[in-house]
Motif scaffolding. Sequence first.
Motif, mmCIF file in Angstrom:
data_model
loop_
_atom_site.group_PDB
_atom_site.id
_atom_site.type_symbol
_atom_site.label_atom_id
_atom_site.label_comp_id
_atom_site.label_asym_id
_atom_site.label_seq_id
_atom_site.Cartn_x
_atom_site.Cartn_y
_atom_site.Cartn_z
ATOM 1 N N LEU A 40 9.061 5.506 -10.877
ATOM 2 C CA LEU A 40 8.631 6.591 -11.759
ATOM 3 C C LEU A 40 9.232 6.403 -13.148
ATOM 4 O O LEU A 40 10.415 6.095 -13.280
ATOM 5 N N ILE A 41 8.405 6.573 -14.179
ATOM 6 C CA ILE A 41 8.894 6.475 -15.553
ATOM 7 C C ILE A 41 8.705 7.830 -16.234
ATOM 8 O O ILE A 41 7.594 8.351 -16.290
ATOM 9 N N ASP A 42 9.814 8.409 -16.705
ATOM 10 C CA ASP A 42 9.781 9.678 -17.454
ATOM 11 C C ASP A 42 9.657 9.300 -18.925
ATOM 12 O O ASP A 42 10.545 8.670 -19.488
ATOM 13 N N THR A 43 8.533 9.651 -19.557
ATOM 14 C CA THR A 43 8.270 9.192 -20.926
ATOM 15 C C THR A 43 8.563 10.298 -21.948
ATOM 16 O O THR A 43 8.533 11.474 -21.606
ATOM 17 N N PRO A 44 8.781 9.920 -23.220
ATOM 18 C CA PRO A 44 9.009 10.943 -24.251
ATOM 19 C C PRO A 44 7.719 11.694 -24.574
ATOM 20 O O PRO A 44 6.618 11.170 -24.394
ATOM 21 N N GLY A 45 7.866 12.924 -25.102
ATOM 22 C CA GLY A 45 6.694 13.693 -25.519
ATOM 23 C C GLY A 45 6.515 13.701 -27.018
ATOM 24 O O GLY A 45 5.437 13.948 -27.519
ATOM 25 N N GLU A 74 0.825 -1.222 0.000
ATOM 26 C CA GLU A 74 0.000 0.000 0.000
ATOM 27 C C GLU A 74 0.851 1.260 0.000
ATOM 28 O O GLU A 74 0.353 2.352 -0.232
ATOM 29 N N ARG A 75 2.172 1.092 0.235
ATOM 30 C CA ARG A 75 3.060 2.261 0.205
ATOM 31 C C ARG A 75 3.954 2.262 -1.047
ATOM 32 O O ARG A 75 5.039 2.832 -1.036
ATOM 33 N N VAL A 76 3.484 1.615 -2.114
ATOM 34 C CA VAL A 76 4.208 1.621 -3.396
ATOM 35 C C VAL A 76 3.362 2.384 -4.413
ATOM 36 O O VAL A 76 2.136 2.244 -4.442
ATOM 37 N N ARG A 77 4.006 3.222 -5.228
ATOM 38 C CA ARG A 77 3.304 3.924 -6.305
ATOM 39 C C ARG A 77 4.085 3.703 -7.601
ATOM 40 O O ARG A 77 5.289 3.967 -7.658
ATOM 41 N N ASN A 78 3.395 3.203 -8.640
ATOM 42 C CA ASN A 78 3.998 3.067 -9.974
ATOM 43 C C ASN A 78 3.393 4.148 -10.852
ATOM 44 O O ASN A 78 2.227 4.055 -11.235
ATOM 45 N N ILE A 79 4.170 5.189 -11.139
ATOM 46 C CA ILE A 79 3.583 6.318 -11.873
ATOM 47 C C ILE A 79 4.450 6.697 -13.072
ATOM 48 O O ILE A 79 5.650 6.411 -13.113
ATOM 49 N N GLY A 80 3.816 7.352 -14.033
ATOM 50 C CA GLY A 80 4.536 7.860 -15.196
ATOM 51 C C GLY A 80 4.331 9.354 -15.306
ATOM 52 O O GLY A 80 3.305 9.879 -14.876
ATOM 53 N N ILE A 81 5.319 10.040 -15.875
ATOM 54 C CA ILE A 81 5.159 11.468 -16.163
ATOM 55 C C ILE A 81 4.959 11.562 -17.670
ATOM 56 O O ILE A 81 5.833 11.144 -18.443
ATOM 57 N N ILE A 82 3.788 12.053 -18.083
ATOM 58 C CA ILE A 82 3.447 12.065 -19.512
ATOM 59 C C ILE A 82 3.014 13.471 -19.927
ATOM 60 O O ILE A 82 2.471 14.215 -19.116
ATOM 61 N N ALA A 83 3.277 13.833 -21.189
ATOM 62 C CA ALA A 83 2.918 15.182 -21.655
ATOM 63 C C ALA A 83 3.301 15.363 -23.108
ATOM 64 O O ALA A 83 3.956 14.524 -23.714
#
Length: 693
Positions: free
Chosen positions: A80-85, A9-18
């Motif tokens: 965290l995954i930093d994705t291409p724009g 419950e204290r894990v976050r799988n997130i992406g930064i998209i734009a």
Amino acid sequence: MAAILPPLERVRNIGIIAHIDAGKTTCTERILYYTGRTHRIGNVDDGNTVTDWMEQERERGITITAASITAEWNEHLINLIDTPGHIDFTAEVQRSLRVLDGGVVVFDAVQGVEPQSETVWRQADRYNVPRLCFINKMDRVGADFERSVGMIRERLGANPVVLQLPVGAEADFVGAVDLIEMQMITWGDQLGARRVYEDVPADMQTKAESAREDLIETVAECDDELLALFSEEKAPTHEQLRAGIRRATIGNLINPVYCGTALRNKGIQPVLDGVIDFLPSPLDVPPVIGSNPENGAAVERVADDSGPLSALVFKIVSDPYVGRLAYFRVYSGKIEAGAKVQNTTKGRRERIGRVIRMYADRREEVEEVTAGDIAATLGLKNTFTGETLSDAKQPIVLEAIEFPEPVISVAVEPKTAGDQDKLGVALQKLAEEDPTFRVRADEDTGQTIISGMGELHLEVLIDRMMREFRVHANVGRPRVAYHESIRKAVEKVECRHVKQSGGRGQFAHVVLKMEPGEAGSGITFSNEIVGGVIPKEFIRPVEQGVRNAAGTGVLAGYPVTDVDITLYDGSFHDVDSSEMAFQIAGAMAFRQGVSRAQPVLLEPMMKVEVVVPEEYMGDILGELSSRRASIGGMDARPGGAQSIDAVVPLAEMFGYATVLRSRTQGRGVFSMEFAHYAQVPDLVAQVVVKGMG
């Protein structure tokens, strides 16, 4: 640093998209700094950011490959995954969203919602990924928070819920009013590490109170517990309001909105708090559903370390130092270094080598990775993007990742015989990494043809081929990936393949029906054989022959698509019929049928947005019309600019960037993404076909 494994419950799988240039990588750099993973802040312009680690990324100042990093914030683990724009690298966004539980969508406060923002939003919708919005660049001239929120609502059909109001704008932007706590946040030092909490400024009190009421009302409409309080006219506590926002966000009913300026180090920590407070942990997302490879039955797996293993490989990277890295997301069970697992997509056993937690291009070795986590491994020989790793005794195949088809190709020729072998190895490794990159040999010319999503995509791949793999090659001019299709139905296409040349002969007889299919349907094959006139074991070879023949069209040798084929009659010989004979007959029948069904050429059409100062509008509209563009609409932009939406054939867009720059004195910008395939006008088609001859 030893990996800390907190409870799920204290894990976050997130992406930064734009959209490109909205500031994703700049935001990621600040997240790394504030979470203590780096001790200095990298800058995209200086080429020293952590996640843009490839030479090509640092030179161009753009993200090309999705970089995975792990950080800790408030006793939570964030993958965290930093994705291409850039649209040419859309596959990176697609595969990242497939394995993430939440996303932070970054918007430019001046431009608001841009074309690629819409694309990534649709991709996130497809995978039901809950999202926060961060309106970045509040310090830029022309920044408009309210307009950006309005565009999120109108253009994306979203339900943005403002959690912060900006204090000041452009050069006067100093901080934000937190509408949950009703406090103003400013940053007490240049690096933005220290948050300062103050009372809401007197001149903003009324506006903030009104915005907080709107916030509570909007969330109450989406959450029963808050609605009950709202209807009793009771004010929710901060904790109740946060819990309501969390439930509504995870349910994809609202999108909390934050504001700030990553470059000036303002506004990132509240977004990190929002990731922890409002985005789901692996336990909050529904169980993953796959199928049993043995009987096709649906199988459900919950995020539980003690359950049977199910993991999805979402990315392959050829690392020059350690070899082939496979990134994976574990949905249930655990993956341990040295363990034997089943690749259920291919039905093959694999041995897990070292297990690595990735930190952009740096690594931390760990013994195991448990349910809900993302990591990488070395040693998988036969596993590729979109394939499932599973427990051999309780197998499951997870839904694969679908990728768009390439639209542009170039020919590459090695300069020397020594480069020939190196070219083969390089292209194989690049194709393993990138599912939107295709390699084929041209049968007529013997050239190697590589295909991708756009000019920039191929440019980067060729650059990597020359630098990383040291291949010297001549590269042809970019060519459009045309398709072929048919205009009319053919009720009966009959083909006999008979060969008698001493010894055992060959015999196959097939009768097909052929009709134009729906756009984007590819080749569909139906079997309507009754009474065993063609035995079951020969049906698949007929389909195989049809699909092989569809790879080369009759007009100019381009792949044939959007055709419905029905096999409804035929005959066989007890002795002379074979799978090969029926495969040949299927291919011959398909070619004959296409020739009789009014074959046509299809070309990729691109959705183009051009933003130019108003004084150049007439000139640019004329220029677009000369490129066979159909203009969809125009929209006023801040600072006296206009945006033009158009659909233009890809064949007409080569070199457009240079023309636009020269016609607008360098002030015009454009973005382009694939829209659909459409029939090429007859006169243009004749030129294309002649050029292939």
